[in-house]
Scaffold this motif. Sequence first.
Motif, PDB file in Angstrom:
ATOM      1  N   ARG A   1       0.765  -1.158   0.102  1.00  0.00           N
ATOM      2  CA  ARG A   1       0.064  -0.134   0.104  1.00  0.00           C
ATOM      3  C   ARG A   1       0.982   1.169  -0.051  1.00  0.00           C
ATOM      4  NH1 ARG A   1      -3.726  -3.416   2.912  1.00  0.00           N
ATOM      5  NH2 ARG A   1      -2.531  -3.107   4.761  1.00  0.00           N
ATOM      6  N   TYR A   2       2.239   1.192   0.822  1.00  0.00           N
ATOM      7  CA  TYR A   2       2.794   2.292   0.667  1.00  0.00           C
ATOM      8  C   TYR A   2       3.334   2.641  -0.803  1.00  0.00           C
ATOM      9  CZ  TYR A   2       6.581   5.597   1.180  1.00  0.00           C
ATOM     10  OH  TYR A   2       7.247   6.826   0.925  1.00  0.00           O
ATOM     11  N   ILE A   3       3.787   1.576  -1.296  1.00  0.00           N
ATOM     12  CA  ILE A   3       4.306   1.566  -2.798  1.00  0.00           C
ATOM     13  C   ILE A   3       3.261   2.294  -3.848  1.00  0.00           C
ATOM     14  CG2 ILE A   3       5.244   0.436  -4.642  1.00  0.00           C
ATOM     15  CD1 ILE A   3       6.354  -1.689  -2.545  1.00  0.00           C
ATOM     16  N   LEU A   4       2.162   1.744  -3.858  1.00  0.00           N
ATOM     17  CA  LEU A   4       0.852   2.315  -4.716  1.00  0.00           C
ATOM     18  C   LEU A   4       0.684   3.885  -4.328  1.00  0.00           C
ATOM     19  CD1 LEU A   4      -1.065  -1.062  -4.437  1.00  0.00           C
ATOM     20  CD2 LEU A   4       0.395  -0.005  -6.432  1.00  0.00           C
ATOM     21  N   GLY A   5       0.571   3.965  -2.860  1.00  0.00           N
ATOM     22  CA  GLY A   5       0.251   5.421  -2.451  1.00  0.00           C
ATOM     23  C   GLY A   5       1.201   6.323  -2.912  1.00  0.00           C
TER      24      GLY A   5
ATOM     25  N   ILE B   1       6.120  -0.298 -14.139  1.00  0.00           N
ATOM     26  CA  ILE B   1       7.001  -1.491 -14.073  1.00  0.00           C
ATOM     27  C   ILE B   1       7.495  -1.641 -12.793  1.00  0.00           C
ATOM     28  CG2 ILE B   1       8.835  -3.096 -14.976  1.00  0.00           C
ATOM     29  CD1 ILE B   1       8.719  -1.070 -17.522  1.00  0.00           C
ATOM     30  N   LEU B   2       7.130  -2.777 -12.195  1.00  0.00           N
ATOM     31  CA  LEU B   2       7.590  -2.922 -11.018  1.00  0.00           C
ATOM     32  C   LEU B   2       8.577  -3.934 -10.723  1.00  0.00           C
ATOM     33  CD1 LEU B   2       6.951  -1.837  -7.960  1.00  0.00           C
ATOM     34  CD2 LEU B   2       5.000  -3.481  -7.991  1.00  0.00           C
ATOM     35  N   VAL B   3       9.852  -3.574 -10.105  1.00  0.00           N
ATOM     36  CA  VAL B   3      11.066  -4.720 -10.134  1.00  0.00           C
ATOM     37  C   VAL B   3      11.289  -4.809  -8.509  1.00  0.00           C
ATOM     38  CG1 VAL B   3      13.575  -5.295 -10.573  1.00  0.00           C
ATOM     39  CG2 VAL B   3      11.848  -3.912 -12.163  1.00  0.00           C
ATOM     40  N   GLY B   4      11.330  -6.145  -8.084  1.00  0.00           N
ATOM     41  CA  GLY B   4      11.683  -6.175  -6.639  1.00  0.00           C
ATOM     42  C   GLY B   4      12.645  -7.156  -6.345  1.00  0.00           C
ATOM     43  N   HIS B   5      13.412  -7.054  -5.157  1.00  0.00           N
ATOM     44  CA  HIS B   5      14.554  -8.088  -5.277  1.00  0.00           C
ATOM     45  C   HIS B   5      14.307  -8.783  -3.766  1.00  0.00           C
ATOM     46  CE1 HIS B   5      18.682  -9.171  -3.672  1.00  0.00           C
ATOM     47  NE2 HIS B   5      18.666  -9.562  -4.594  1.00  0.00           N
ATOM     48  N   SER B   6      14.682 -10.017  -3.726  1.00  0.00           N
ATOM     49  CA  SER B   6      14.561 -10.551  -2.449  1.00  0.00           C
ATOM     50  C   SER B   6      13.314 -10.372  -1.739  1.00  0.00           C
ATOM     51  CB  SER B   6      15.558 -10.314  -1.528  1.00  0.00           C
ATOM     52  OG  SER B   6      15.905 -11.348  -0.538  1.00  0.00           O
ATOM     53  N   MET B   7      13.082  -9.960  -0.676  1.00  0.00           N
ATOM     54  CA  MET B   7      11.846  -9.769  -0.074  1.00  0.00           C
ATOM     55  C   MET B   7      11.073  -8.836  -0.758  1.00  0.00           C
ATOM     56  SD  MET B   7      10.800  -8.811   3.968  1.00  0.00           S
ATOM     57  CE  MET B   7       9.014  -8.934   4.364  1.00  0.00           C
TER      58      MET B   7
ATOM     59  N   ALA C   1       1.256  -5.688  -7.067  1.00  0.00           N
ATOM     60  CA  ALA C   1       0.529  -6.146  -8.493  1.00  0.00           C
ATOM     61  C   ALA C   1      -1.119  -6.499  -8.179  1.00  0.00           C
ATOM     62  CB  ALA C   1       1.390  -6.971  -9.183  1.00  0.00           C
ATOM     63  N   LEU C   2      -1.029  -7.386  -7.091  1.00  0.00           N
ATOM     64  CA  LEU C   2      -2.444  -7.891  -6.590  1.00  0.00           C
ATOM     65  C   LEU C   2      -3.596  -6.725  -6.206  1.00  0.00           C
ATOM     66  CD1 LEU C   2      -1.196 -11.203  -4.814  1.00  0.00           C
ATOM     67  CD2 LEU C   2      -2.621 -11.093  -6.956  1.00  0.00           C
ATOM     68  N   GLN C   3      -2.848  -5.852  -5.417  1.00  0.00           N
ATOM     69  CA  GLN C   3      -3.756  -4.760  -5.050  1.00  0.00           C
ATOM     70  C   GLN C   3      -4.147  -3.999  -6.118  1.00  0.00           C
ATOM     71  OE1 GLN C   3      -2.169  -2.557  -1.662  1.00  0.00           O
ATOM     72  NE2 GLN C   3      -1.767  -4.535  -0.593  1.00  0.00           N
ATOM     73  N   ALA C   4      -3.520  -3.497  -7.181  1.00  0.00           N
ATOM     74  CA  ALA C   4      -3.800  -2.625  -8.084  1.00  0.00           C
ATOM     75  C   ALA C   4      -3.313  -3.206  -9.337  1.00  0.00           C
ATOM     76  CB  ALA C   4      -3.054  -1.390  -8.039  1.00  0.00           C
ATOM     77  N   PRO C   5      -4.112  -4.109  -9.875  1.00  0.00           N
ATOM     78  CA  PRO C   5      -3.610  -4.866 -11.066  1.00  0.00           C
ATOM     79  C   PRO C   5      -3.536  -4.023 -12.487  1.00  0.00           C
ATOM     80  CG  PRO C   5      -5.911  -5.852 -10.498  1.00  0.00           C
ATOM     81  CD  PRO C   5      -5.223  -4.828  -9.521  1.00  0.00           C
ATOM     82  N   GLY C   6      -4.323  -2.978 -12.370  1.00  0.00           N
ATOM     83  CA  GLY C   6      -4.562  -2.321 -13.535  1.00  0.00           C
ATOM     84  C   GLY C   6      -3.297  -1.323 -13.688  1.00  0.00           C
ATOM     85  N   ARG C   7      -2.614  -1.212 -12.680  1.00  0.00           N
ATOM     86  CA  ARG C   7      -1.119  -0.416 -12.613  1.00  0.00           C
ATOM     87  C   ARG C   7       0.061  -0.783 -12.894  1.00  0.00           C
ATOM     88  NH1 ARG C   7      -1.500   3.395  -7.348  1.00  0.00           N
ATOM     89  NH2 ARG C   7      -0.004   4.686  -8.491  1.00  0.00           N
ATOM     90  N   VAL C   8       0.182  -2.057 -12.734  1.00  0.00           N
ATOM     91  CA  VAL C   8       1.315  -2.773 -12.893  1.00  0.00           C
ATOM     92  C   VAL C   8       1.273  -3.711 -14.079  1.00  0.00           C
ATOM     93  CG1 VAL C   8       3.010  -4.242 -11.767  1.00  0.00           C
ATOM     94  CG2 VAL C   8       1.861  -2.900 -10.502  1.00  0.00           C
ATOM     95  N   GLN C   9       1.836  -3.326 -15.244  1.00  0.00           N
ATOM     96  CA  GLN C   9       1.700  -4.420 -16.406  1.00  0.00           C
ATOM     97  C   GLN C   9       2.813  -5.438 -16.397  1.00  0.00           C
ATOM     98  OE1 GLN C   9      -1.000  -3.945 -18.542  1.00  0.00           O
ATOM     99  NE2 GLN C   9      -1.566  -2.209 -16.962  1.00  0.00           N
ATOM    100  N   HIS C  10       3.887  -5.107 -15.933  1.00  0.00           N
ATOM    101  CA  HIS C  10       4.994  -5.918 -16.047  1.00  0.00           C
ATOM    102  C   HIS C  10       5.589  -6.087 -14.442  1.00  0.00           C
ATOM    103  CE1 HIS C  10       4.850  -4.876 -20.335  1.00  0.00           C
ATOM    104  NE2 HIS C  10       5.499  -6.303 -20.470  1.00  0.00           N
TER     105      HIS C  10
ATOM    106  N   THR D   1       0.007 -16.755  -8.156  1.00  0.00           N
ATOM    107  CA  THR D   1      -1.003 -17.121  -9.282  1.00  0.00           C
ATOM    108  C   THR D   1      -2.133 -16.222  -9.631  1.00  0.00           C
ATOM    109  OG1 THR D   1      -2.224 -18.245  -7.381  1.00  0.00           O
ATOM    110  CG2 THR D   1      -0.616 -19.773  -8.405  1.00  0.00           C
ATOM    111  N   GLY D   2      -2.430 -15.308  -8.538  1.00  0.00           N
ATOM    112  CA  GLY D   2      -3.450 -14.362  -8.879  1.00  0.00           C
ATOM    113  C   GLY D   2      -2.805 -13.098  -9.673  1.00  0.00           C
ATOM    114  N   VAL D   3      -1.640 -12.845  -9.789  1.00  0.00           N
ATOM    115  CA  VAL D   3      -1.111 -11.747 -10.655  1.00  0.00           C
ATOM    116  C   VAL D   3      -1.326 -11.984 -11.994  1.00  0.00           C
ATOM    117  CG1 VAL D   3       1.038 -10.441 -11.230  1.00  0.00           C
ATOM    118  CG2 VAL D   3       0.854 -11.443  -9.037  1.00  0.00           C
ATOM    119  N   THR D   4      -2.066 -10.742 -12.659  1.00  0.00           N
ATOM    120  CA  THR D   4      -2.419 -10.779 -13.919  1.00  0.00           C
ATOM    121  C   THR D   4      -1.205 -10.127 -14.893  1.00  0.00           C
ATOM    122  OG1 THR D   4      -3.393  -8.586 -13.516  1.00  0.00           O
ATOM    123  CG2 THR D   4      -4.932 -10.654 -13.511  1.00  0.00           C
ATOM    124  N   ALA D   5      -0.494  -9.425 -14.381  1.00  0.00           N
ATOM    125  CA  ALA D   5       0.671  -8.769 -14.968  1.00  0.00           C
ATOM    126  C   ALA D   5       1.607  -9.918 -15.631  1.00  0.00           C
ATOM    127  CB  ALA D   5       1.481  -7.850 -14.224  1.00  0.00           C
ATOM    128  N   GLU D   6       2.279  -9.586 -16.708  1.00  0.00           N
ATOM    129  CA  GLU D   6       3.437 -10.427 -17.213  1.00  0.00           C
ATOM    130  C   GLU D   6       4.499 -10.553 -16.206  1.00  0.00           C
ATOM    131  OE1 GLU D   6       4.704 -10.186 -21.363  1.00  0.00           O
ATOM    132  OE2 GLU D   6       3.074  -8.674 -21.338  1.00  0.00           O
TER     133      GLU D   6
END
Length: 264
Positions: free
Chosen positions: A83-87, A98-104, A113-122, A189-194
């Motif tokens: 929620r912090y990231i999206l806000g 595009i959202l890129v995460g490392h480790s945790m 990506a699950l909270q805001a599927p329309g905002r994260v395409q990759h 499994t619920g993520v719609t983004a590539e």
Amino acid sequence: MSGPVRMEVSAAGHAGHVYASRAPGGRSATPVVLIHGIGASHRYLRRLHRLLAGSMDTYSIDLPGFGATPRPRNTLSVADHARYILGAMEQLGVAEFILVGHSMGTQFATEAALQAPGRVQHLVLMGPVVDPRRGTVVQQALALGRDALFYESPSSNAVVFTDYLRCGPAWYFKTLRVMMEYPLAERITGVTAEILVMRGANDPVADADWSRRLAGLARRGQLMEVQGTGHVVQHTRALEVRDAILAFTGPRAAVGDALPGHPE
């Protein structure tokens, strides 16, 4: 290229830092947001940030409680960090990215990506954790220690372990419990983004079987390995990681560009 601009951003009831770089020539490409892992900060993402900023607007986030940000009073869940990231990105006027995460950070990125599927395409998951077949703190600590001893560079170890000191043991271990409980294999499994799952080929934290399994669980997933490196792949092989992200998300850059400086 000038360095990123640091902004203090409060969102979802917490304060963090966002480091922003504008791409030359405007915003033709989708922006990219980089998310660190447990105990770390934007510092071990600097090399990748600088390289990506040559092609797209690039943001690195120091999440609440990490780096030089204030410690929240209570332990934050993975959903809280998402929620912090999206806000924070909404406050900065960045609707899609595009959202890129490392480790945790792969957990935070997946949850966002699950909270805001329309905002994260990759979605790019580098060195994802935690493999439930090695689901104890001792097993994770042994894997991380093996990685630091045999597969990391002196500079990556220096950045990571000084950030651990800045984070402090109390906040680290509070967050560690959250990390160990997050069911990434179920949530992906619920993520719609590539999704691109990426690992260093020598990474003992995110091994080949676990990473391959995650990519297979994703609706639209693929796996990439970067040879000759371990867990902190975005620092030790920043150029290869940059090229992989650009190839995965669409915009292309000149392969073989020299790395523009080293982080302190």
